[in-house]
Design an enzyme around this catalytic site. Sequence first.
Site, PDB file in Angstrom:
ATOM      1  N   LYS A 390       0.854  -1.224  -0.013  1.00  0.00           N
ATOM      2  CA  LYS A 390       0.016   0.169   0.202  1.00  0.00           C
ATOM      3  C   LYS A 390       0.864   1.231  -0.266  1.00  0.00           C
ATOM      4  CE  LYS A 390      -4.028   0.363   2.335  1.00  0.00           C
ATOM      5  NZ  LYS A 390      -4.892   0.456   3.532  1.00  0.00           N
ATOM      6  N   GLU A 396      10.204  -5.436   4.116  1.00  0.00           N
ATOM      7  CA  GLU A 396      10.435  -6.831   3.705  1.00  0.00           C
ATOM      8  C   GLU A 396      10.209  -7.065   2.057  1.00  0.00           C
ATOM      9  OE1 GLU A 396       8.776  -7.483   7.709  1.00  0.00           O
ATOM     10  OE2 GLU A 396       8.636  -6.018   6.330  1.00  0.00           O
ATOM     11  N   ARG A 456      -5.461  -6.816   5.464  1.00  0.00           N
ATOM     12  CA  ARG A 456      -5.937  -8.040   5.588  1.00  0.00           C
ATOM     13  C   ARG A 456      -7.206  -8.324   4.953  1.00  0.00           C
ATOM     14  NH1 ARG A 456      -5.179  -5.159  10.242  1.00  0.00           N
ATOM     15  NH2 ARG A 456      -6.951  -4.622  11.277  1.00  0.00           N
ATOM     16  N   GLU A 542      -4.842  -9.613  14.137  1.00  0.00           N
ATOM     17  CA  GLU A 542      -4.439  -8.543  13.956  1.00  0.00           C
ATOM     18  C   GLU A 542      -5.629  -7.433  14.250  1.00  0.00           C
ATOM     19  OE1 GLU A 542      -0.980  -7.358  11.099  1.00  0.00           O
ATOM     20  OE2 GLU A 542      -2.746  -6.711  10.026  1.00  0.00           O
ATOM     21  N   HIS A 573      -4.340 -35.655  13.901  1.00  0.00           N
ATOM     22  CA  HIS A 573      -2.993 -36.580  14.101  1.00  0.00           C
ATOM     23  C   HIS A 573      -2.039 -35.499  14.685  1.00  0.00           C
ATOM     24  CE1 HIS A 573      -4.400 -40.347  12.588  1.00  0.00           C
ATOM     25  NE2 HIS A 573      -5.225 -39.668  11.834  1.00  0.00           N
ATOM     26  N   LYS A 698       8.952  -3.259  13.610  1.00  0.00           N
ATOM     27  CA  LYS A 698       9.816  -2.807  12.664  1.00  0.00           C
ATOM     28  C   LYS A 698      10.742  -1.755  12.844  1.00  0.00           C
ATOM     29  CE  LYS A 698       5.683  -3.305   9.439  1.00  0.00           C
ATOM     30  NZ  LYS A 698       4.726  -2.601   8.581  1.00  0.00           N
TER      31      LYS A 698
END
Length: 778
Positions: A390, A396, A456, A542, A573, A698
């Site tokens: 954005k 990253e 998100r 979040e 399992h 950050k």
Amino acid sequence: YVGIDTGITNTITQGTSSSLFSSKASSRRKGSSSWSSSNDHDPNKKGFAPRMNTHADTASSREGRKESNQNDNHNHSIGKHQQLQHEESTHSNTHSHSNNKLHRFDVNMNMNMNNPFKSHDAKDDQIDIHHMAHQQQHHRQTHQNRMSKILSHIMPPQAQTQTQHNQSNKNDNQKSNLPPLISRSFEWKKLSQHAKYIETTHLRSLLQDQTRSDQMYATHDGLYFDYTRQRITPETMDLLVDLAQKQNLNSKIQDMVNGVKINFTEDRAVLHTALRGKREDQGKIIVDGDDVMEEVYDVLDQIKYFTEAVRSGEIRGFTGKRLRNIISVGIGGSYLGPEFLHECLKTEPEGITKSLGYTLRFLSNVDPVDVERACADLDPEETLIVIVSKTFTTAETMLNARTVRQWLWDFMGDDKEVVRKHVVAVSSISSKEKVEAFGIDTEKYFFRFWDWVGGRYSVCSAVGGIPISLLYGYDLFEKFLQGAHSIDEHFINAPFKENIPVIMGLLGVWNMSFMGYNARTTLPYAEALLKLPAHIQQLDMESNGKKATRSGQLVDYPVGEIDFGEPGTNGQHSFFQLLHMGQVVPCEFIGFLRSQHDICIDGETVSAHDELMANFFAQPDALANGKTAEEVRVEGVDEDLIVHRTFEGNRPSLSIIAPKLTAYSCGQLLAIYEHRTAVQGFIWDINSFDQWGVELGKKLATDVKNYMIESRTKKEKIDAGNPATSRLLNYYVEMSEQNPCETLWDTNPLTSVTRKTHREHFPPVGHDLTGHDGKLKF
């Protein structure tokens, strides 16, 4: 005594009534109301009111005084509902924990002092009150004398008096302007009391109630939602709906979908529902002077044209080759949502057909291994890079973007047209200059999304639209949007007791805040939904991992579950042992009437999908009913082992069944969980649409990076501000034996991800990397 300061309050609390607030502390740990946990303050008893215990109290005198206070102060009998509402209004002007304690003390003192009923107990109370008032006066005078001595060294006496007066007025104004927490409300306290009753019930019995069972399911557009295995009764749902109405849930939903700026910490609207709205709704939603639906369809039309042009060969790469490989570079919501959708469509019959000849990979982690995996064996001349950020500043993402850009340059030269032909940006309009500086063609290869779309919640925007439409075609992505829109309409219009996302949200509040279950697991019985739990994990944690309300008060009730999950039957399992015998974790099962690809093997009595769904139906019943010691004993199990093979049961779950996992039903599931998250945030009065919690890490990572650069360059020890971090950083720098990157530029101008093309790797040969630093060997 309303003006008693905190110091005096503490003295009284610690001295004359040390156990005064113990019931409040206990109830807060359980997420219940301030007074309702105490037997002395049972709201089911006649005349429930907050009051103070003294050393002279006995069980009988307390009960007698409550009756006399009620009769004398109100002159008529009031019911439990009216009295609880009286408490709520009594507390509307006090909100911090210490002020709540003080106010309850004042209320009870005044009630007893004004009581003309001269019983022996009332006389005892007056003696105690007189003694405590004397203590208060003494401590107030002592406190003021101490403060005067301190302030005399700082300001003249006249200024001291004015400052104290101003501060007192300021504190009073702040207290009076804050709304009460929802946990102070009558509706919340009713639920807290009801939870005590539910603790006495067992799902083994509740499931036998036919009337209850017939009420606890809902349907919409092919979806079947069952919640009979929740630890609730019809009364529970009535009380939860009352709480929703108290919190004006319907108004908050309408505000969200109509563009009101409900993201109050960032002053933004929240309009992910508009991303899948109808074209004919243009002109209905205006934000900051812009027609939201017109903006949305401008971008959707742009996505459709661009992706169809790439798939048809009209748009090609720098060397003229068809663009068949897509690498989507992004992290968090820019990655988890699109990958969840990609995995759903990968084995969907239409998706298989549409994606033939194309490859989609996601690059999210800043770990260089992720770059290796994303680029391995791809031909850069046939690869289109989609950078999703954005702000176009996410650390990253931008490092990975620069890496794959270098990868393109290494193969095709550093001509600016290489980037213009092979790199696409999905970013905010406010980041357009940064996108252009990166070398991207902002006229044709730039796709915007808006501040009113959180990462998100952005899979329905160009964030998901570009990579998914490039691989599967725009028509399939459009079906996904239609499924999400179907749930949006249901969420906006359906009554609360028939509204699937609302019910799920209310149950989430119930389980977390009243039953004390602090985790929740998502269990899709469909391998194609393997990335859904990870997406929900970010979406919910979040969004609702917060600590303060809209008014800035710290919540005093539990919010924000820990979400995790795994596809069935793999999860059985993995962690189902804990679900059955360890701590209680509410479960959400998702299944389908038909598989994307069913298998019937000769000689087998059931299909593979029926085998899967048998587990889907068995697990919720096993969690709910458990297995008693008697049932284990009948099986002939040794007495010493019975306790190890007994299941208590009474573990809640819900089930969702859809016709088949398609693009449409995938959109439905996405929207259900988005709205479930919003409902819980609305009830808890927190902001589900910001994420300040990710910022601190950050910032510190940037500081650490600078420490490492300086240490590697100057060969000096790192001082990170505390010995523990300094020791760890120095160990890493010394033991990793890595030179600064800039010292390798001249010896190796190529990136570590540069590869021979996939064609040159046939037949397969050994990789062309060597050495601990991952550099090419020459």
